[in-house]
Design a protein around this motif. Structure first.
Motif, PDB file in Angstrom:
ATOM      1  N   GLN A 147     -31.408-119.997 -13.102  1.00  0.00           N
ATOM      2  CA  GLN A 147     -30.973-121.595 -12.808  1.00  0.00           C
ATOM      3  C   GLN A 147     -32.293-122.334 -13.425  1.00  0.00           C
ATOM      4  O   GLN A 147     -32.070-123.373 -14.260  1.00  0.00           O
ATOM      5  CB  GLN A 147     -31.139-121.958 -11.636  1.00  0.00           C
ATOM      6  CG  GLN A 147     -30.703-123.429 -11.413  1.00  0.00           C
ATOM      7  CD  GLN A 147     -29.895-123.747  -9.772  1.00  0.00           C
ATOM      8  OE1 GLN A 147     -28.789-124.237  -9.754  1.00  0.00           O
ATOM      9  NE2 GLN A 147     -30.399-123.376  -8.831  1.00  0.00           N
ATOM     10  N   ARG A 148     -33.534-121.824 -13.314  1.00  0.00           N
ATOM     11  CA  ARG A 148     -34.833-122.748 -13.869  1.00  0.00           C
ATOM     12  C   ARG A 148     -34.604-122.182 -15.485  1.00  0.00           C
ATOM     13  O   ARG A 148     -35.014-123.365 -16.120  1.00  0.00           O
ATOM     14  CB  ARG A 148     -35.976-121.878 -13.164  1.00  0.00           C
ATOM     15  CG  ARG A 148     -36.354-122.525 -11.978  1.00  0.00           C
ATOM     16  CD  ARG A 148     -37.683-121.997 -11.446  1.00  0.00           C
ATOM     17  NE  ARG A 148     -37.801-120.618 -11.156  1.00  0.00           N
ATOM     18  CZ  ARG A 148     -37.433-120.205  -9.819  1.00  0.00           C
ATOM     19  NH1 ARG A 148     -37.311-120.957  -8.785  1.00  0.00           N
ATOM     20  NH2 ARG A 148     -37.642-118.831  -9.673  1.00  0.00           N
ATOM     21  N   ALA A 149     -34.276-121.356 -16.042  1.00  0.00           N
ATOM     22  CA  ALA A 149     -34.219-121.198 -17.248  1.00  0.00           C
ATOM     23  C   ALA A 149     -33.102-121.947 -17.889  1.00  0.00           C
ATOM     24  O   ALA A 149     -33.547-122.578 -19.191  1.00  0.00           O
ATOM     25  CB  ALA A 149     -33.859-119.483 -17.673  1.00  0.00           C
ATOM     26  N   GLU A 150     -31.976-122.214 -17.015  1.00  0.00           N
ATOM     27  CA  GLU A 150     -30.933-123.072 -17.642  1.00  0.00           C
ATOM     28  C   GLU A 150     -31.491-124.598 -17.796  1.00  0.00           C
ATOM     29  O   GLU A 150     -31.463-125.371 -18.686  1.00  0.00           O
ATOM     30  CB  GLU A 150     -29.541-123.052 -16.831  1.00  0.00           C
ATOM     31  CG  GLU A 150     -28.848-121.880 -16.959  1.00  0.00           C
ATOM     32  CD  GLU A 150     -27.670-122.134 -17.393  1.00  0.00           C
ATOM     33  OE1 GLU A 150     -26.782-121.559 -18.203  1.00  0.00           O
ATOM     34  OE2 GLU A 150     -26.867-123.299 -16.807  1.00  0.00           O
ATOM     35  N   LYS A 151     -32.416-124.789 -16.752  1.00  0.00           N
ATOM     36  CA  LYS A 151     -32.849-126.235 -16.583  1.00  0.00           C
ATOM     37  C   LYS A 151     -33.609-126.414 -17.778  1.00  0.00           C
ATOM     38  O   LYS A 151     -33.888-127.479 -18.680  1.00  0.00           O
ATOM     39  CB  LYS A 151     -33.542-126.475 -15.176  1.00  0.00           C
ATOM     40  CG  LYS A 151     -34.004-127.818 -15.285  1.00  0.00           C
ATOM     41  CD  LYS A 151     -34.761-127.969 -13.891  1.00  0.00           C
ATOM     42  CE  LYS A 151     -35.555-129.561 -14.016  1.00  0.00           C
ATOM     43  NZ  LYS A 151     -36.274-129.492 -12.664  1.00  0.00           N
ATOM     44  N   LYS A 152     -34.615-125.464 -18.270  1.00  0.00           N
ATOM     45  CA  LYS A 152     -35.697-125.427 -19.212  1.00  0.00           C
ATOM     46  C   LYS A 152     -35.005-125.794 -20.557  1.00  0.00           C
ATOM     47  O   LYS A 152     -35.393-126.508 -21.541  1.00  0.00           O
ATOM     48  CB  LYS A 152     -36.676-124.558 -18.993  1.00  0.00           C
ATOM     49  CG  LYS A 152     -37.820-124.517 -20.173  1.00  0.00           C
ATOM     50  CD  LYS A 152     -38.558-123.094 -19.978  1.00  0.00           C
ATOM     51  CE  LYS A 152     -39.731-123.335 -20.946  1.00  0.00           C
ATOM     52  NZ  LYS A 152     -40.564-122.220 -20.806  1.00  0.00           N
ATOM     53  N   TYR A 177     -24.828-122.214 -19.936  1.00  0.00           N
ATOM     54  CA  TYR A 177     -25.311-121.260 -21.331  1.00  0.00           C
ATOM     55  C   TYR A 177     -25.223-119.866 -20.981  1.00  0.00           C
ATOM     56  O   TYR A 177     -26.154-119.304 -20.776  1.00  0.00           O
ATOM     57  CB  TYR A 177     -26.551-121.583 -21.797  1.00  0.00           C
ATOM     58  CG  TYR A 177     -27.131-123.194 -22.138  1.00  0.00           C
ATOM     59  CD1 TYR A 177     -26.363-124.199 -22.840  1.00  0.00           C
ATOM     60  CD2 TYR A 177     -27.736-123.813 -21.074  1.00  0.00           C
ATOM     61  CE1 TYR A 177     -26.541-125.421 -22.995  1.00  0.00           C
ATOM     62  CE2 TYR A 177     -27.751-125.351 -20.879  1.00  0.00           C
ATOM     63  CZ  TYR A 177     -27.419-125.914 -22.040  1.00  0.00           C
ATOM     64  OH  TYR A 177     -27.555-127.501 -22.131  1.00  0.00           O
ATOM     65  N   PRO A 178     -23.867-119.518 -21.024  1.00  0.00           N
ATOM     66  CA  PRO A 178     -23.728-117.947 -20.559  1.00  0.00           C
ATOM     67  C   PRO A 178     -24.688-116.887 -21.619  1.00  0.00           C
ATOM     68  O   PRO A 178     -25.004-116.011 -21.198  1.00  0.00           O
ATOM     69  CB  PRO A 178     -22.369-117.510 -20.852  1.00  0.00           C
ATOM     70  CG  PRO A 178     -21.495-119.161 -20.594  1.00  0.00           C
ATOM     71  CD  PRO A 178     -22.642-120.140 -21.131  1.00  0.00           C
ATOM     72  N   ARG A 211     -32.863-129.086 -25.118  1.00  0.00           N
ATOM     73  CA  ARG A 211     -31.793-129.333 -26.316  1.00  0.00           C
ATOM     74  C   ARG A 211     -31.490-130.775 -25.944  1.00  0.00           C
ATOM     75  O   ARG A 211     -30.763-131.303 -26.575  1.00  0.00           O
ATOM     76  CB  ARG A 211     -30.654-128.454 -25.880  1.00  0.00           C
ATOM     77  CG  ARG A 211     -30.727-127.104 -26.508  1.00  0.00           C
ATOM     78  CD  ARG A 211     -29.674-126.315 -25.808  1.00  0.00           C
ATOM     79  NE  ARG A 211     -28.166-126.730 -26.060  1.00  0.00           N
ATOM     80  CZ  ARG A 211     -27.420-126.298 -27.122  1.00  0.00           C
ATOM     81  NH1 ARG A 211     -27.768-125.286 -27.742  1.00  0.00           N
ATOM     82  NH2 ARG A 211     -26.184-126.873 -27.252  1.00  0.00           N
ATOM     83  N   GLY A 212     -31.953-131.484 -24.920  1.00  0.00           N
ATOM     84  CA  GLY A 212     -31.458-132.957 -24.659  1.00  0.00           C
ATOM     85  C   GLY A 212     -30.207-133.193 -24.107  1.00  0.00           C
ATOM     86  O   GLY A 212     -29.427-134.119 -24.192  1.00  0.00           O
ATOM     87  N   ASP A 213     -29.538-131.770 -23.484  1.00  0.00           N
ATOM     88  CA  ASP A 213     -28.090-132.043 -23.016  1.00  0.00           C
ATOM     89  C   ASP A 213     -28.251-132.447 -21.694  1.00  0.00           C
ATOM     90  O   ASP A 213     -29.212-132.571 -20.792  1.00  0.00           O
ATOM     91  CB  ASP A 213     -27.752-130.425 -22.899  1.00  0.00           C
ATOM     92  CG  ASP A 213     -27.557-130.112 -24.385  1.00  0.00           C
ATOM     93  OD1 ASP A 213     -27.456-130.667 -25.304  1.00  0.00           O
ATOM     94  OD2 ASP A 213     -26.995-128.789 -24.482  1.00  0.00           O
TER      95      ASP A 213
END
Length: 455
Positions: free
Chosen positions: A381-386, A451-452, A391-393
């Motif tokens: 989850q932390r990797a997804e947030k980063k 982002y799978p 990406r500015g998403d």
């Protein structure tokens, strides 16, 4: 009791709560002086007074060495909102997530069916408010549910004709949205818990908006529940109390019900007790309601002074269902059904809480695997947030949309999410199709990710 007297006594009631809590807390803190290094610790025994606080402090689920270690760690968070600040050990968790726990309010949803079917506007609130009280029996469990991963969902069918969907729509602050529907009602909630850690206890404030639309009656109900306090988190036997006011308002007619959850006093006095009235739009009492949130609720018509009408009697409207004996996590039979695939629809979403590996490992009793899986999910989850920030998403929920509406609550403002209807369309297309092959749930890997490919 007149409405004016009720209002006056209501203010006195909350003053009494405040005074009681302050006195009780200071008395307990003063008495916990024999535990070296823990002077001033608040330990409350709901079955006793203050003189046995030191003995109560030595009880509970923790080994002494674990208890002392977690106390030292958690001291850094006293006064803070700890909803998502700290990584906690799975030993204090139950094998259920917060959005699954949201679904427990549906156990006695037949009361909403009755509220929709009755032509009596005041009995409508009796049924509906009893439904709102009914979940507190389940909420007294002393284990912590898992925080949902952003994008995690929970689906439930096969219960009294309802379809239930919930989704974690925000991670900081943690927020969930839920929607349920059957032929009688539509239920929508946006939930954002706010907490205050006090050392050996935590106060939980339900910063949320709950709306129920009764289809036949054509009315909309709004619910504001009381706060909750979880006592003896580390020292003593953990227990839950919800002292305060629950208000359910018929937004269509102006009628409302106000229920007071009594605080637990010395030797358990007042614990579980709930009392109040259904009022008409001009705030005259019409029906008195009384009971215990861990047992049953009853009602009786009353006069303008709040006294029972002659010739009427107290009638039971809800009673708690039998529960499993000696259940490890204090689950009800319905809680076990929520956790099972018996209530899951065909082609379950891969983001569903049932599929979480840490939750499932804990259910099987493997604490070591549960802990490592929990750490893995949190790291992902932390990797997804980063990645999202790079990406500015923006994260966008699949089944709920943010409305832009800000609604006030007793504990802060709330951004409101609304159900977008997409889940209903998805379920209909699956349930009505002869060409979509049903997938074995055991083969589905938990996947709430935006982002799978990142994982």
């Amino acid at each position: 009791m007149s409405s004016k007297e009720e209002k006056s006594e209501g203010g006195g009631f909350f003053s009494a709560i405040s005074s009681s809590v302050k006195f009780w807390g200071s008395a307990v803190q003063k008495s916990v002086s024999g535990l070296l290094g823990y002077e001033g610790l608040e330990v409350i025994n709901p079955e006793g007074g203050t003189e046995d606080a030191e003995a109560e402090a030595e009880r509970g689920r923790w080994k002494k060495e674990d208890r002392d270690g977690y106390w030292k760690m958690m001291q850094n968070y006293i006064g803070a909102d700890v909803t998502s600040l700290v990584t906690l050990p799975v030993i204090i968790f139950e094998p259920m997530t917060m959005i699954q726990k949201m679904a427990e309010l549906m156990e006695y949803c037949h009361l909403l069916d009755l509220a929709d079917e009755t032509d009596d506007p005041y009995m409508r609130l009796v049924y509906a408010s009893s439904w709102a009280v009914s979940v507190y029996f389940a909420y007294q469990r002393t284990w912590k549910p898992f925080n949902p991963i952003l994008g995690e969902t929970y689906e439930m069918v096969n219960h009294r004709g309802i379809t239930f969907i919930a989704e974690q729509v925000s991670h900081h602050p943690p927020m969930s949205a839920g929607h349920a529907e059957n032929e009688h009602f539509v239920y929508d909630i946006t939930s954002k818990l706010k907490t205050k850690f006090l050392g050996n206890s935590v106060e939980v404030y339900p910063v949320g908006r709950t709306r129920v639309k009764l289809k036949k009656a054509g009315v909309v109900l709004d619910l504001v529940p009381p706060p909750t306090k979880v006592n003896n988190l580390i020292f003593g036997r953990t227990w839950v109390d919800s002292p305060g006011e629950m208000v359910m308002t018929n937004l269509t007619t102006g009628d409302k019900v106000v229920l007071y959850f009594q605080p637990c006093g010395w030797f358990g006095t007042g614990r579980y007790e709930v009392d109040g009235y259904v009022y008409d739009a001009v705030e005259e009492p019409k029906i008195l309601i009384t009971g215990k949130w861990n047992d049953s609720m009853s009602y009786q018509p009353c006069d303008g002074d709040g006294e029972p009408l002659p010739g009427t009697e107290l009638k039971e409207v809800w009673k708690v269902a039998p529960t499993p004996a000696n259940d490890k996590f204090q689950f009800t039979h319905f809680a076990h059904r929520i956790n099972s695939f018996d209530t899951a629809p065909k082609n379950l979403l891969p983001s569903d809480s049932r599929l979480r590996p840490d939750r499932f490992a804990l259910e099987l009793g493997d604490l070591s695997k549960s802990g490592s899986e929990k750490s893995n999910l949190e790291e992902q989850q932390r990797a997804e947030k980063k990645h999202r920030e790079a990406r500015g998403d923006q994260f966008r929920p699949k089944w709920f949309n943010i409305t832009g509406e800000i609604t006030p609550t007793p504990w802060g403002d709330l951004e409101v999410y609304e159900y977008n209807g997409n889940y209903t369309e998805r379920r209909a297309s699956i349930d009505n199709s002869d060409t979509i092959e049903e997938v074995d749930v055991k083969s589905i890997k938990f996947n709430p990710w935006q982002y799978p490919d990142l994982h």
